[in-house]
Design a protein around this motif. Structure first.
Motif, PDB file in Angstrom:
ATOM      1  N   GLY A 143       0.691  -1.791  -0.441  1.00 35.22           N
ATOM      2  CA  GLY A 143       0.378   0.018  -0.011  1.00 35.22           C
ATOM      3  C   GLY A 143       1.076   1.242  -0.111  1.00 35.22           C
ATOM      4  O   GLY A 143       0.392   2.248   0.313  1.00 35.22           O
ATOM      5  N   ALA A 144       1.766   1.536   0.199  1.00 34.80           N
ATOM      6  CA  ALA A 144       3.397   2.113   0.234  1.00 34.80           C
ATOM      7  C   ALA A 144       3.726   2.718  -1.052  1.00 34.80           C
ATOM      8  O   ALA A 144       3.984   1.143  -1.369  1.00 34.80           O
ATOM      9  N   ALA A 145       4.541   3.097  -1.100  1.00 32.64           N
ATOM     10  CA  ALA A 145       5.708   3.384  -2.359  1.00 32.64           C
ATOM     11  C   ALA A 145       7.093   3.341  -2.217  1.00 32.64           C
ATOM     12  O   ALA A 145       7.330   3.970  -1.030  1.00 32.64           O
ATOM     13  N   GLY A 146       7.788   2.072  -2.546  1.00 31.47           N
ATOM     14  CA  GLY A 146       9.222   2.757  -2.224  1.00 31.47           C
ATOM     15  C   GLY A 146       9.703   2.571  -3.539  1.00 31.47           C
ATOM     16  O   GLY A 146       9.757   2.364  -4.448  1.00 31.47           O
ATOM     17  N   ARG A 147      10.735   3.080  -2.715  1.00 30.67           N
ATOM     18  CA  ARG A 147      11.985   3.544  -3.805  1.00 30.67           C
ATOM     19  C   ARG A 147      12.801   2.663  -4.382  1.00 30.67           C
ATOM     20  O   ARG A 147      13.057   1.378  -3.423  1.00 30.67           O
ATOM     21  N   ARG A 148      13.513   1.755  -5.817  1.00 21.98           N
ATOM     22  CA  ARG A 148      14.010   0.635  -5.809  1.00 21.98           C
ATOM     23  C   ARG A 148      15.466   1.243  -6.682  1.00 21.98           C
ATOM     24  O   ARG A 148      14.589   1.705  -7.917  1.00 21.98           O
ATOM     25  N   ALA A 149      16.220   0.529  -7.182  1.00 20.53           N
ATOM     26  CA  ALA A 149      18.034   0.894  -7.312  1.00 20.53           C
ATOM     27  C   ALA A 149      17.430  -0.158  -8.985  1.00 20.53           C
ATOM     28  O   ALA A 149      17.344  -1.397  -8.679  1.00 20.53           O
ATOM     29  N   ILE A 150      17.449   0.014 -10.105  1.00 21.14           N
ATOM     30  CA  ILE A 150      17.879  -0.904 -10.889  1.00 21.14           C
ATOM     31  C   ILE A 150      18.732  -0.583 -11.567  1.00 21.14           C
ATOM     32  O   ILE A 150      19.352   0.296 -11.909  1.00 21.14           O
ATOM     33  N   LEU A 173       9.185  -9.460 -11.588  1.00 24.56           N
ATOM     34  CA  LEU A 173       8.126  -9.996 -12.511  1.00 24.56           C
ATOM     35  C   LEU A 173       6.845 -10.212 -11.605  1.00 24.56           C
ATOM     36  O   LEU A 173       6.698 -10.862 -10.741  1.00 24.56           O
ATOM     37  N   GLY A 174       5.758  -9.176 -11.767  1.00 30.88           N
ATOM     38  CA  GLY A 174       4.029  -8.919 -11.347  1.00 30.88           C
ATOM     39  C   GLY A 174       4.441  -7.819 -10.607  1.00 30.88           C
ATOM     40  O   GLY A 174       3.544  -7.816  -9.327  1.00 30.88           O
ATOM     41  N   GLU A 175       5.719  -7.041 -10.514  1.00 31.75           N
ATOM     42  CA  GLU A 175       5.673  -6.068  -8.808  1.00 31.75           C
ATOM     43  C   GLU A 175       4.795  -4.802 -10.087  1.00 31.75           C
ATOM     44  O   GLU A 175       4.975  -4.880 -11.080  1.00 31.75           O
ATOM     45  N   VAL A 176       4.448  -4.028  -8.875  1.00 30.55           N
ATOM     46  CA  VAL A 176       3.828  -2.986  -9.800  1.00 30.55           C
ATOM     47  C   VAL A 176       4.279  -1.429  -9.333  1.00 30.55           C
ATOM     48  O   VAL A 176       5.156  -1.221  -8.196  1.00 30.55           O
ATOM     49  N   VAL A 177       4.294  -0.868 -11.288  1.00 24.96           N
ATOM     50  CA  VAL A 177       5.458  -0.130 -11.165  1.00 24.96           C
ATOM     51  C   VAL A 177       4.807   1.300 -11.183  1.00 24.96           C
ATOM     52  O   VAL A 177       3.735   1.569 -11.381  1.00 24.96           O
ATOM     53  N   LEU A 178       5.130   2.636 -10.561  1.00 25.24           N
ATOM     54  CA  LEU A 178       4.485   3.926 -10.328  1.00 25.24           C
ATOM     55  C   LEU A 178       4.551   4.349 -11.921  1.00 25.24           C
ATOM     56  O   LEU A 178       5.661   4.139 -11.794  1.00 25.24           O
TER      57      LEU A 178
END
Length: 84
Positions: A53-60, A78-83
């Motif tokens: 339910g929260a946005a998390g910052r992810r290094a890619i 795969l399957g993660e929701v990207v904003l």
């Protein structure tokens, strides 16, 4: 940019010769996200992922970019929701 090499030993190739070539995308099963979802920061490239339910910052780490979508080599699953 991708560079392709061809073995032309024994081929009848001369200056000014023409050839028909085609490119294929070898990463057909790649994980891709919209280019708009990518954020360039001083520390590196990130995307924001919805988790619990929260946005998390992810290094890619990115791969092939066709202008509309970008291949993600590391940092997302795969399957993660990207904003966007």
């Amino acid at each position: 940019m991708r560079v392709a090499e061809a073995d032309l030993d024994g081929a009848d190739v001369t200056v000014g010769a023409r050839a028909r070539i085609s490119f294929t995308d070898a990463a057909r099963n790649a994980l891709v996200i919209p280019a708009e979802a990518i954020v360039a920061e001083r520390e590196g490239t990130v995307a924001y992922v919805l988790s619990g339910g929260a946005a998390g910052r992810r290094a890619i780490r990115l791969g092939y970019d066709d202008g509309a979508t970008v291949e993600v080599l590391e940092g997302l699953a795969l399957g993660e929701v990207v904003l966007v």
